[in-house]
Design an enzyme around this catalytic site. Sequence first.
Site, PDB file in Angstrom:
ATOM      1  N   ASP A   8      -6.612 -18.511 -36.070  1.00  0.00           N
ATOM      2  CA  ASP A   8      -5.691 -17.047 -36.781  1.00  0.00           C
ATOM      3  C   ASP A   8      -6.630 -16.497 -35.600  1.00  0.00           C
ATOM      4  O   ASP A   8      -7.646 -16.288 -35.278  1.00  0.00           O
ATOM      5  CB  ASP A   8      -6.572 -17.839 -38.489  1.00  0.00           C
ATOM      6  CG  ASP A   8      -8.505 -18.077 -38.050  1.00  0.00           C
ATOM      7  OD1 ASP A   8      -8.975 -18.201 -37.409  1.00  0.00           O
ATOM      8  OD2 ASP A   8      -8.514 -17.013 -38.892  1.00  0.00           O
TER       9      ASP A   8
ATOM     10  N   GLU B 267     -11.247 -18.423 -39.343  1.00  0.00           N
ATOM     11  CA  GLU B 267     -12.400 -17.985 -38.841  1.00  0.00           C
ATOM     12  C   GLU B 267     -12.887 -16.853 -38.917  1.00  0.00           C
ATOM     13  O   GLU B 267     -13.600 -16.021 -39.694  1.00  0.00           O
ATOM     14  CB  GLU B 267     -13.055 -18.220 -37.105  1.00  0.00           C
ATOM     15  CG  GLU B 267     -13.989 -17.494 -36.612  1.00  0.00           C
ATOM     16  CD  GLU B 267     -14.442 -16.466 -36.483  1.00  0.00           C
ATOM     17  OE1 GLU B 267     -15.411 -15.928 -36.206  1.00  0.00           O
ATOM     18  OE2 GLU B 267     -12.893 -16.005 -36.103  1.00  0.00           O
TER      19      GLU B 267
END
Length: 460
Positions: free
Chosen positions: A113, A178
Amino acid sequence: MENAGNSDRPNHHWRRLLPLLSLFLLLGLTNSSSLPQEDPSSTITRFQEYLQINTAQPNPDYKKSTDFIVSQAKSISLESQTHEFVEGKPVVLLKWPGSDPSLPSILLNSHTDVVPSEHSKWNHHPFSAHIDGQGNIYARGSQDMKCVGLQYLEAIRKLKSSGFEPKRSVYLSFVPDEEIGGHTGAEKLAESDVFKNMNVGVVLDEGLASPTENYRLFFGERSPWWLVIKATGAPGHGAKLYDNSALENLFKSIESIRRFRASQFDLIKAGLKAEGEVISVNMAFLKAGTPSPTGFVMNLQPSEAAAGFDIRVPPSADPQSLEKRIAEEWAPASRNMTFELGQFKQKVSVYDDSGRPLLTAPDSSNPWWALLEEAIRKAGGKIGKPEIFPASTDARYFRLLGLPAIGFSPMVNTPILLHDHNEFLNQAEYLKGIDIYESIIKAYASYIPQGRANVSKDEL
């Protein structure tokens, strides 16, 4: 006993092959380094394809990124598994089996991400992966950290092409979320039976770009504390001067926090401490006022006010002392104030499960650190002073288990642009990073402690 009439046939065949073998030696075709090398443009194209997948929070396209990663794994014959410890949050695990499965494995971690972008503030669309005339690749994730995930894969592609066979198994993990704390990604992986069965001995995760010629290595990181301070007071007319109004009390706290922030920043400016060694405090939001159809009521002092702060605490700090400062100076009950640590469930300990500071030894006492430095230098890189990462990464979830975890992103002579507008990485720097990881993975996957035939996880 063999038939005497056929005893010279093998030698006869070898004599026929000798001229051909001599030609191979002359051309260097038996040298693995002379195997045909892939056109760098194909390597860059794959990087662009990964960058063009929109995995920005809050709605990352994890299906597309997963399909891409798995397809790349298949192209170089890596084993792949996809786990959803949380529904809709895929953790992609790739494996390059080692010849000795009893040896602890290597884990190369990256997250899929990226943070959101303000498209209008970029010179090129953040998911176009545009390459300008200087070879700079503009894209969200070009530094943080799609570069690293693909560099792992490209380094293994080169190692496989050269004929290298690892002694230790090498795992690659591509984890989600994350950028919003890692709780549904790396944390779930680290807690899982899947991870236990991987027998991991060391973890590599992300670092930061370096504006200088020295690569940056990180042996720890600051823990996030997200603090919300609330103040209350009697509401009143906008023209009246009140003692202990909500906003007045909150301003006193903000000023106290500002002075503390300045004292920490002064240590950095004076060169006494690095950024990752001080406690940083930055205001994230300020909330007060009574809304009206046209904005806010101007002649009414509000009865409540709140401010949010992003605090980062290094492993060397005293967390008890900081909590005492918050309770007594920043949000004292005597001023009708309260505070919440971890409004978003982000108050991460600076200690591991054994009560030790969350640090990985950055010296020769840690063979993984020494191997890393040697491999980088062997690939032509220079190394700066070991650092504490100024923000937070998924590496903390592996350090909590007592594992050595090192932060490293091979980018030198590059401005630090993670989470910034116009994030970019030069394509030559990206390609050089692949060579760096090729050297590192080869060193790590070949490592056996001297004098040890069979090595347990605790013995590396």
